[in-house]
Design an enzyme around this catalytic site. Sequence first.
Site, PDB file in Angstrom:
ATOM      1  N   SER A 250       0.801  -1.323   0.170  1.00  0.00           N
ATOM      2  CA  SER A 250       0.073  -0.095   0.022  1.00  0.00           C
ATOM      3  C   SER A 250       0.927   1.227   0.196  1.00  0.00           C
ATOM      4  O   SER A 250       2.047   1.262   0.195  1.00  0.00           O
ATOM      5  CB  SER A 250      -0.726  -0.100   1.258  1.00  0.00           C
ATOM      6  OG  SER A 250      -0.048   0.207   2.366  1.00  0.00           O
ATOM      7  N   LYS A 251       0.220   2.563  -0.345  1.00  0.00           N
ATOM      8  CA  LYS A 251       0.753   3.624  -0.317  1.00  0.00           C
ATOM      9  C   LYS A 251       1.587   3.767   1.004  1.00  0.00           C
ATOM     10  O   LYS A 251       2.778   4.294   1.284  1.00  0.00           O
ATOM     11  CB  LYS A 251       0.150   4.827  -0.628  1.00  0.00           C
ATOM     12  CG  LYS A 251      -0.209   5.098  -1.951  1.00  0.00           C
ATOM     13  CD  LYS A 251       0.073   6.392  -2.258  1.00  0.00           C
ATOM     14  CE  LYS A 251       0.590   6.819  -3.915  1.00  0.00           C
ATOM     15  NZ  LYS A 251      -0.121   6.145  -4.728  1.00  0.00           N
ATOM     16  N   ARG A 252       0.849   3.553   2.013  1.00  0.00           N
ATOM     17  CA  ARG A 252       1.625   3.915   3.362  1.00  0.00           C
ATOM     18  C   ARG A 252       2.595   3.155   3.734  1.00  0.00           C
ATOM     19  O   ARG A 252       3.595   3.494   4.142  1.00  0.00           O
ATOM     20  CB  ARG A 252       0.364   3.619   4.284  1.00  0.00           C
ATOM     21  CG  ARG A 252       0.560   3.950   5.715  1.00  0.00           C
ATOM     22  CD  ARG A 252      -0.626   3.649   6.703  1.00  0.00           C
ATOM     23  NE  ARG A 252      -1.158   2.246   6.197  1.00  0.00           N
ATOM     24  CZ  ARG A 252      -0.612   1.125   6.783  1.00  0.00           C
ATOM     25  NH1 ARG A 252       0.297   1.222   7.837  1.00  0.00           N
ATOM     26  NH2 ARG A 252      -1.202  -0.055   6.530  1.00  0.00           N
ATOM     27  N   GLU A 253       2.731   2.025   3.135  1.00  0.00           N
ATOM     28  CA  GLU A 253       3.826   1.033   3.639  1.00  0.00           C
ATOM     29  C   GLU A 253       4.982   1.333   2.696  1.00  0.00           C
ATOM     30  O   GLU A 253       5.999   1.074   3.347  1.00  0.00           O
ATOM     31  CB  GLU A 253       3.402  -0.332   3.313  1.00  0.00           C
ATOM     32  CG  GLU A 253       2.498  -0.906   4.473  1.00  0.00           C
ATOM     33  CD  GLU A 253       2.038  -2.427   4.205  1.00  0.00           C
ATOM     34  OE1 GLU A 253       2.184  -3.270   4.736  1.00  0.00           O
ATOM     35  OE2 GLU A 253       1.511  -2.595   3.073  1.00  0.00           O
ATOM     36  N   SER A 256       5.127   4.658  -1.384  1.00  0.00           N
ATOM     37  CA  SER A 256       5.016   6.012  -1.467  1.00  0.00           C
ATOM     38  C   SER A 256       6.456   6.384  -2.212  1.00  0.00           C
ATOM     39  O   SER A 256       7.218   5.531  -2.359  1.00  0.00           O
ATOM     40  CB  SER A 256       4.920   6.713  -0.209  1.00  0.00           C
ATOM     41  OG  SER A 256       6.125   6.037   0.683  1.00  0.00           O
TER      42      SER A 256
END
Length: 473
Positions: A250-253, A256
């Site tokens: 995910s983006k958060r992980e 980014s």
Amino acid sequence: MVRTRFAPSPTGQLHLGNLRIAVFNHLFARHHGGAFVIRVEDTDRDRNVPGSLEAILEDLAWAGLHWDEGPDREGPFGPYRQSERADRHRAVAMGLLAGGRAYRCFCSDERLATLREEGEGGAPGVGCPGGCQVGDAAEAERRVLAGEAAAIRFPVPDARIEFHDAVRGSVSFHGGDVGDFVILRADGRPTYNFAVVVDDIDMEITHVIRGAGHLSNTPKQVLLFDALAAPRPVFAHLPMVLGADRKKLSKREGASGIGELRAEGYPPDAVVNYLSLLGWSPGDDREVLTREELESELTLDRVGASDAVFDPEKLRWMSAQHLALLSLQELVQALEPFLDRARFPMEGEELLRSVEAIRTRLHTLGEVNDTLAILHPGPAVLESGVREVREEGAEARRIVGGVRAALAALSSWEADVLGQAVRDAGKEVGARGPSLFHPVRLALCGTRSGPDLGLVLAALGRETTLERLQAAE
Ligand code: GLU
């Protein structure tokens, strides 16, 4: 001569997943003394984002993945932007058509969509889902001359398509599951699978190293290499990188941007090292490897096929390991752009000693200011340290006074003698262990524990040390 390529689409910023692909291609090329090529896959004009290519190249350069040929560096196989190669793609498609290796397909997108919805078309074997005939070339040319729009399709045999993958071994797909595919759209634009193959052939790419997500494109691509009478490159599909929940990153992980890692001060060598271990291992339990070691050791036979898991804590650990490899001078230099000079107006020797005192606590360069604050915590924390010494009573104050007197008498102010001097002073005043160190540390930095005391004293310098001790007596 080994030639690898990284083929970004300029549709956004580089994230860890695609930087990893670039890392493998770069290290593998360097391992073999070959060339690393950047090719920009920018044919999908609607998705191109202005400025994205420049940002991607900047991130690659930051990571030290220098390329030998690319959009900003002409080479013998240019141009390196796919959009500038459209004439070449069209010519090759026409060649396949003329040689009877491809056929005109008159189905409109709408017709194909309707067929798909109705569950028709795409039956195993030769033929477009809409039933355009491969054989009827003359009739097809007449229709095109009369102005009808037609795509060019590549026929896929109703048979097993097999290829070798350096990571997975033999891989095979059934032709019927692949189906005849478009190589040139009716508006003359090449499709991804076609442009990639034409460019890989023209650029003499020997190794196609990319994510496992592309595995299902590979049967189409090997058929095209064969039809174009070009040797197939070595394919290596790297395992997927998953998040801690074993789902798509995910983006958060970690999906980014690289820009965030740069801003936080992760050393590029640490990022490259970390990413190299997502799928590869040196064959023993070493994890911290320099770039030279990676270049000399990374080969495809040590790449595994099982999914890798992205662990941001491990990346942070890796960052600390690489900061620890730097000499003090190198570290200070790397820290310069991150230093808040207004908060810590230090120069030269003072800066060097301060960094030396706190360096084992740094995970990233960006933590430098919060970490230097251990030495210079600001008046409120210093005052509360003094208050705590006072609250401990006369004995604590006497110990601080004794230590101050002993340090004041020193003729040299070096970390190794300073630590010993505090212990010696402790003996004089009859204190050791916590009853010696707690009041001294509270007076110096406002906390009971901290980095090596000798290093702290060396960093603070004689004047500040004696002042802070005196304030707590
Ligand atoms: N442009 C493709 C991508 O961004 C890479 C194509 C390839 O490696 O074959 O996924």
